[in-house]
Design a protein around this motif. Structure first.
Motif, PDB file in Angstrom:
ATOM      1  N   ILE A 165      59.353  46.250  37.295  1.00 34.60           N
ATOM      2  CA  ILE A 165      58.108  47.007  37.471  1.00 34.60           C
ATOM      3  C   ILE A 165      57.032  46.481  36.526  1.00 34.60           C
ATOM      4  CG2 ILE A 165      57.051  49.292  37.148  1.00 34.60           C
ATOM      5  CD1 ILE A 165      59.681  50.488  38.168  1.00 34.60           C
ATOM      6  N   LEU A 166      57.419  46.102  35.321  1.00 34.70           N
ATOM      7  CA  LEU A 166      56.467  45.532  34.377  1.00 34.70           C
ATOM      8  C   LEU A 166      55.861  44.245  34.936  1.00 34.70           C
ATOM      9  CD1 LEU A 166      55.140  45.560  31.573  1.00 34.70           C
ATOM     10  CD2 LEU A 166      57.128  44.312  30.707  1.00 34.70           C
ATOM     11  N   LEU A 167      56.706  43.389  35.521  1.00 36.20           N
ATOM     12  CA  LEU A 167      56.223  42.148  36.122  1.00 36.20           C
ATOM     13  C   LEU A 167      55.282  42.441  37.289  1.00 36.20           C
ATOM     14  CD1 LEU A 167      56.268  39.069  36.395  1.00 36.20           C
ATOM     15  CD2 LEU A 167      58.310  39.298  37.831  1.00 36.20           C
ATOM     16  N   GLY A 168      55.671  43.402  38.128  1.00 35.23           N
ATOM     17  CA  GLY A 168      54.822  43.782  39.255  1.00 35.23           C
ATOM     18  C   GLY A 168      53.486  44.334  38.786  1.00 35.23           C
ATOM     19  N   GLY A 169      53.514  45.119  37.716  1.00 37.06           N
ATOM     20  CA  GLY A 169      52.278  45.669  37.171  1.00 37.06           C
ATOM     21  C   GLY A 169      51.354  44.584  36.657  1.00 37.06           C
ATOM     22  N   LEU A 170      51.913  43.594  35.967  1.00 37.86           N
ATOM     23  CA  LEU A 170      51.104  42.502  35.436  1.00 37.86           C
ATOM     24  C   LEU A 170      50.497  41.662  36.554  1.00 37.86           C
ATOM     25  CD1 LEU A 170      53.349  41.393  32.437  1.00 37.86           C
ATOM     26  CD2 LEU A 170      51.216  42.701  32.345  1.00 37.86           C
ATOM     27  N   ILE A 171      51.261  41.447  37.616  1.00 38.02           N
ATOM     28  CA  ILE A 171      50.734  40.696  38.768  1.00 38.02           C
ATOM     29  C   ILE A 171      49.599  41.468  39.433  1.00 38.02           C
ATOM     30  CG2 ILE A 171      51.276  39.840  41.086  1.00 38.02           C
ATOM     31  CD1 ILE A 171      54.093  39.192  40.046  1.00 38.02           C
ATOM     32  N   ALA A 172      49.800  42.775  39.609  1.00 38.91           N
ATOM     33  CA  ALA A 172      48.756  43.609  40.211  1.00 38.91           C
ATOM     34  C   ALA A 172      47.491  43.597  39.355  1.00 38.91           C
ATOM     35  CB  ALA A 172      49.263  45.039  40.383  1.00 38.91           C
ATOM     36  N   LEU A 173      47.665  43.623  38.035  1.00 39.10           N
ATOM     37  CA  LEU A 173      46.518  43.580  37.131  1.00 39.10           C
ATOM     38  C   LEU A 173      45.775  42.251  37.243  1.00 39.10           C
ATOM     39  CD1 LEU A 173      48.140  45.247  34.011  1.00 39.10           C
ATOM     40  CD2 LEU A 173      46.162  46.135  35.253  1.00 39.10           C
ATOM     41  N   ALA A 174      46.522  41.159  37.336  1.00 39.29           N
ATOM     42  CA  ALA A 174      45.892  39.840  37.436  1.00 39.29           C
ATOM     43  C   ALA A 174      45.108  39.692  38.740  1.00 39.29           C
ATOM     44  CB  ALA A 174      46.960  38.750  37.329  1.00 39.29           C
ATOM     45  N   VAL A 175      45.731  40.075  39.853  1.00 41.92           N
ATOM     46  CA  VAL A 175      45.066  39.969  41.150  1.00 41.92           C
ATOM     47  C   VAL A 175      43.892  40.947  41.233  1.00 41.92           C
ATOM     48  CG1 VAL A 175      45.340  40.235  43.652  1.00 41.92           C
ATOM     49  CG2 VAL A 175      47.166  39.177  42.301  1.00 41.92           C
ATOM     50  N   GLY A 176      44.103  42.178  40.755  1.00 41.01           N
ATOM     51  CA  GLY A 176      43.048  43.184  40.799  1.00 41.01           C
ATOM     52  C   GLY A 176      41.838  42.791  39.981  1.00 41.01           C
ATOM     53  N   SER A 177      42.062  42.230  38.788  1.00 45.09           N
ATOM     54  CA  SER A 177      40.936  41.820  37.946  1.00 45.09           C
ATOM     55  C   SER A 177      40.160  40.682  38.584  1.00 45.09           C
ATOM     56  CB  SER A 177      41.431  41.403  36.557  1.00 45.09           C
ATOM     57  OG  SER A 177      42.240  40.246  36.621  1.00 45.09           O
ATOM     58  N   GLU A 178      40.867  39.758  39.248  1.00 44.34           N
ATOM     59  CA  GLU A 178      40.204  38.644  39.943  1.00 44.34           C
ATOM     60  C   GLU A 178      39.304  39.165  41.053  1.00 44.34           C
ATOM     61  OE1 GLU A 178      39.303  34.696  41.207  1.00 44.34           O
ATOM     62  OE2 GLU A 178      40.141  35.483  39.352  1.00 44.34           O
ATOM     63  N   MET A 179      39.809  40.083  41.862  1.00 47.13           N
ATOM     64  CA  MET A 179      39.024  40.630  42.962  1.00 47.13           C
ATOM     65  C   MET A 179      37.845  41.452  42.442  1.00 47.13           C
ATOM     66  SD  MET A 179      41.901  41.693  45.780  1.00 47.13           S
ATOM     67  CE  MET A 179      40.634  41.831  47.053  1.00 47.13           C
ATOM     68  N   LEU A 180      38.078  42.208  41.375  1.00 51.34           N
ATOM     69  CA  LEU A 180      37.020  43.045  40.822  1.00 51.34           C
ATOM     70  C   LEU A 180      35.888  42.190  40.261  1.00 51.34           C
ATOM     71  CD1 LEU A 180      35.978  45.851  40.077  1.00 51.34           C
ATOM     72  CD2 LEU A 180      37.308  45.711  37.973  1.00 51.34           C
ATOM     73  N   VAL A 181      36.218  41.144  39.525  1.00 55.13           N
ATOM     74  CA  VAL A 181      35.196  40.277  38.943  1.00 55.13           C
ATOM     75  C   VAL A 181      34.394  39.579  40.034  1.00 55.13           C
ATOM     76  CG1 VAL A 181      34.823  38.169  37.592  1.00 55.13           C
ATOM     77  CG2 VAL A 181      36.392  39.922  36.756  1.00 55.13           C
ATOM     78  N   LYS A 182      35.091  38.983  41.011  1.00 55.81           N
ATOM     79  CA  LYS A 182      34.397  38.287  42.096  1.00 55.81           C
ATOM     80  C   LYS A 182      33.509  39.239  42.881  1.00 55.81           C
ATOM     81  CE  LYS A 182      36.171  34.111  41.663  1.00 55.81           C
ATOM     82  NZ  LYS A 182      35.333  32.973  41.228  1.00 55.81           N
ATOM     83  N   GLY A 183      34.031  40.414  43.209  1.00 54.64           N
ATOM     84  CA  GLY A 183      33.250  41.391  43.957  1.00 54.64           C
ATOM     85  C   GLY A 183      32.033  41.856  43.183  1.00 54.64           C
ATOM     86  N   ALA A 184      32.202  42.058  41.860  1.00 53.78           N
ATOM     87  CA  ALA A 184      31.086  42.518  41.030  1.00 53.78           C
ATOM     88  C   ALA A 184      29.983  41.466  40.949  1.00 53.78           C
ATOM     89  CB  ALA A 184      31.588  42.856  39.627  1.00 53.78           C
ATOM     90  N   VAL A 185      30.366  40.203  40.791  1.00 55.59           N
ATOM     91  CA  VAL A 185      29.377  39.131  40.690  1.00 55.59           C
ATOM     92  C   VAL A 185      28.592  38.988  41.995  1.00 55.59           C
ATOM     93  CG1 VAL A 185      29.064  36.638  40.434  1.00 55.59           C
ATOM     94  CG2 VAL A 185      30.641  37.855  38.930  1.00 55.59           C
TER      95      VAL A 185
END
Length: 325
Positions: A180-200
């Motif tokens: 679950i920790l690994l899954g959480g870290l992957i979700a955080l990495a993908v989510g942050s990428e989408m959030l940054v791109k969408g915000a820009v």
């Protein structure tokens, strides 16, 4: 086929929403797994609450800020931290006070509020300097490590040791926790990428600097874990957890998120954040600390005032464009 600005904006907004969802879920999974592992390795509940929960609810900000800076958008990185600290106090604490009057004794809060104010002072120093260098980042992180060690060995942070059956998210084995920790870290990495791109992209389309998008939309989204944690604590009347989460998260936001971001890559300060945005962070932080030390409680009416002030601040960023100049 070229897309219209409207179509691009819709796609960017969708990326922001899905990125926020992944950040929130990833943060939840990471916290649940980290708490389970910490408990199984013999760490005290007090230490877990004072460090892992505070840091865990700041993990979305960390991934988002590091990712944004690496992609060349330092405004989102720093705006995210400034906006999150404002949101944590005015929005999260205000909304919590509407449900449950928040009270705290000065003698229990003074050391932790002092550290939050020290972190805020360091934030202002770095912004005035124009850049958070790698060396400054290391110093900031070193201060945080020393303070966490001090908390651990002296148990000065007064948090309720709340044995919640749901706190570990139903995890029952170390293997499941690590998965679950690994899954959480992957979700955080993908989510942050989408959030940054969408915000820009969305900021470019509507003509708002990405730093202001970071200060408002991104900061609001990455503060949702703190809001969720505090509202849950309010339902259980866990005042110590509420105050500990807010004070700890604001300290961690500066001394870990800004620090780690700068350690990985020096963090430049964009001019747009040097005006009202920076000083609003200082005023809210100092005002909150002074209020808790002198008055010691935030009533339901104060909660309404704080939430209204947050809404007004966010609206001003878009309705008064001179604030972004």
């Amino acid at each position: 086929m070229d897309l219209s600005n409207y179509e691009l904006f819709v796609l960017a907004a969708g990326a922001i929403l899905f990125g926020l969802y992944l950040l929130i879920k990833g943060g939840d999974w990471t916290i649940d797994a980290a708490v389970f592992v910490a408990e199984r390795t013999g760490l005290s509940p007090l230490f877990i609450g004072a460090t892992i929960i505070s840091f865990g609810t700041s993990v979305p900000e960390l991934f988002t800020s590091v990712n944004a800076n690496l992609q060349g958008f330092p405004g989102i990185s720093l705006g995210n931290v400034l906006g999150s600290n404002i949101a944590n106090i005015l929005l999260v604490l205000g909304a919590t006070a509407i449900i449950l009057q928040v009270e705290g004794k000065a003698k229990d809060l003074i050391k932790d509020l002092a550290m939050m104010l020290l972190a805020t002072a360091i934030l202002v120093f770095g912004m005035m300097s124009g850049q958070f260098s790698t060396v400054l980042g290391l110093i900031m992180f070193g201060i945080l490590v020393a303070f966490v060690a001090y908390q651990y060995f002296t148990n000065t942070l007064e948090l309720e040791e709340d044995d919640d059956d749901d706190e570990d998210g139903g995890i029952d084995t170390m293997q499941a926790a690590l998965f679950i920790l690994l899954g959480g870290l992957i979700a955080l990495a993908v989510g942050s990428e989408m959030l940054v791109k969408g915000a820009v992209v969305s900021g470019t389309i509507i003509g708002v600097p990405e730093a202001i998008i970071g200060l408002t939309v991104v900061a609001f989204g990455t503060s949702l874990p703190e809001l969720s944690t505090c509202l849950a604590a309010a339902r259980k009347q866990s005042l110590g957890l509420i105050l500990g989460n807010i004070i700890g998260s604001n300290t961690f936001n500066i001394l870990s998120i800004v620090a780690i971001t700068a350690i990985i890559k020096p963090l430049d300060v964009v001019p747009v954040l040097m005006g009202v945005q920076m000083w609003a962070t200082v005023i809210v932080s100092v005002g909150f600390a002074a209020w808790m030390l002198v008055v010691g409680k935030i009533t339901k009416m104060m909660g309404y005032v704080m939430v209204a002030a947050y809404i007004a601040f966010i609206a001003a960023q878009y309705l008064l464009p001179q604030l972004a100049n």
